[in-house]
Design a protein around this motif. Structure first.
Motif, PDB file in Angstrom:
ATOM      1  N   ARG A  61      57.920 -18.297 -27.396  1.00 34.90           N
ATOM      2  CA  ARG A  61      58.215 -18.815 -26.049  1.00 34.90           C
ATOM      3  C   ARG A  61      57.021 -19.568 -25.526  1.00 34.90           C
ATOM      4  O   ARG A  61      55.882 -19.161 -25.716  1.00 34.90           O
ATOM      5  CB  ARG A  61      58.539 -17.664 -25.109  1.00 34.90           C
ATOM      6  CG  ARG A  61      59.827 -17.003 -25.407  1.00 34.90           C
ATOM      7  CD  ARG A  61      60.091 -15.972 -24.371  1.00 34.90           C
ATOM      8  NE  ARG A  61      61.492 -16.036 -24.006  1.00 34.90           N
ATOM      9  CZ  ARG A  61      62.033 -15.329 -23.055  1.00 34.90           C
ATOM     10  NH1 ARG A  61      61.296 -14.527 -22.325  1.00 34.90           N
ATOM     11  NH2 ARG A  61      63.309 -15.425 -22.803  1.00 34.90           N
ATOM     12  N   HIS A  62      57.293 -20.646 -24.821  1.00 38.56           N
ATOM     13  CA  HIS A  62      56.230 -21.424 -24.196  1.00 38.56           C
ATOM     14  C   HIS A  62      56.138 -21.032 -22.734  1.00 38.56           C
ATOM     15  O   HIS A  62      57.142 -21.013 -22.031  1.00 38.56           O
ATOM     16  CB  HIS A  62      56.502 -22.915 -24.337  1.00 38.56           C
ATOM     17  CG  HIS A  62      56.530 -23.371 -25.752  1.00 38.56           C
ATOM     18  ND1 HIS A  62      55.394 -23.487 -26.503  1.00 38.56           N
ATOM     19  CD2 HIS A  62      57.556 -23.731 -26.559  1.00 38.56           C
ATOM     20  CE1 HIS A  62      55.707 -23.916 -27.713  1.00 38.56           C
ATOM     21  NE2 HIS A  62      57.028 -24.050 -27.776  1.00 38.56           N
ATOM     22  N   ARG A  63      54.945 -20.719 -22.314  1.00 43.00           N
ATOM     23  CA  ARG A  63      54.753 -20.343 -20.916  1.00 43.00           C
ATOM     24  C   ARG A  63      54.605 -21.608 -20.070  1.00 43.00           C
ATOM     25  O   ARG A  63      53.870 -22.511 -20.424  1.00 43.00           O
ATOM     26  CB  ARG A  63      53.511 -19.478 -20.780  1.00 43.00           C
ATOM     27  CG  ARG A  63      53.688 -18.163 -21.539  1.00 43.00           C
ATOM     28  CD  ARG A  63      52.471 -17.346 -21.422  1.00 43.00           C
ATOM     29  NE  ARG A  63      52.494 -16.698 -20.111  1.00 43.00           N
ATOM     30  CZ  ARG A  63      51.580 -15.856 -19.686  1.00 43.00           C
ATOM     31  NH1 ARG A  63      50.548 -15.577 -20.449  1.00 43.00           N
ATOM     32  NH2 ARG A  63      51.666 -15.292 -18.518  1.00 43.00           N
ATOM     33  N   THR A  64      55.310 -21.630 -18.992  1.00 41.30           N
ATOM     34  CA  THR A  64      55.197 -22.772 -18.070  1.00 41.30           C
ATOM     35  C   THR A  64      54.651 -22.267 -16.745  1.00 41.30           C
ATOM     36  O   THR A  64      55.385 -21.755 -15.909  1.00 41.30           O
ATOM     37  CB  THR A  64      56.558 -23.447 -17.864  1.00 41.30           C
ATOM     38  OG1 THR A  64      57.480 -22.454 -17.412  1.00 41.30           O
ATOM     39  CG2 THR A  64      57.069 -24.061 -19.154  1.00 41.30           C
ATOM     40  N   THR A  65      53.359 -22.388 -16.579  1.00 37.91           N
ATOM     41  CA  THR A  65      52.733 -21.980 -15.308  1.00 37.91           C
ATOM     42  C   THR A  65      51.915 -23.089 -14.750  1.00 37.91           C
ATOM     43  O   THR A  65      51.498 -23.996 -15.345  1.00 37.91           O
ATOM     44  CB  THR A  65      51.835 -20.754 -15.488  1.00 37.91           C
ATOM     45  OG1 THR A  65      51.075 -20.872 -16.665  1.00 37.91           O
ATOM     46  CG2 THR A  65      52.630 -19.502 -15.479  1.00 37.91           C
TER      47      THR A  65
END
Length: 65
Positions: A61-65
């Motif tokens: 999963r790619h974190r989008t923050t």
């Protein structure tokens, strides 16, 4: 995990599932319900493990923050 381990686990799942399912069906046929239920649960576990192994690894999963 190396490729050899995955394919050997997949083949053991493909081998174990039908045998334990057959044992469960025979157990229900001769009215050994506790034995048959245990074998059916174990057969389902082999089926799920084989399905998860053949599905391949989960994508990260790619974190989008």
């Amino acid at each position: 995990m190396r490729q050899g381990h995955s394919s050997s686990r997949r083949s053991s799942s493909a081998f174990a599932f039908p045998l334990q399912l057959l044992a469960a069906l025979i157990g229900f046929r001769v009215r050994h319900t506790a034995f048959a239920t245990a074998m059916a649960v174990l057969a389902t576990g082999w089926l799920v493990q084989g399905a998860l192994l053949s599905a391949g690894p989960v994508a990260p999963r790619h974190r989008t923050t």
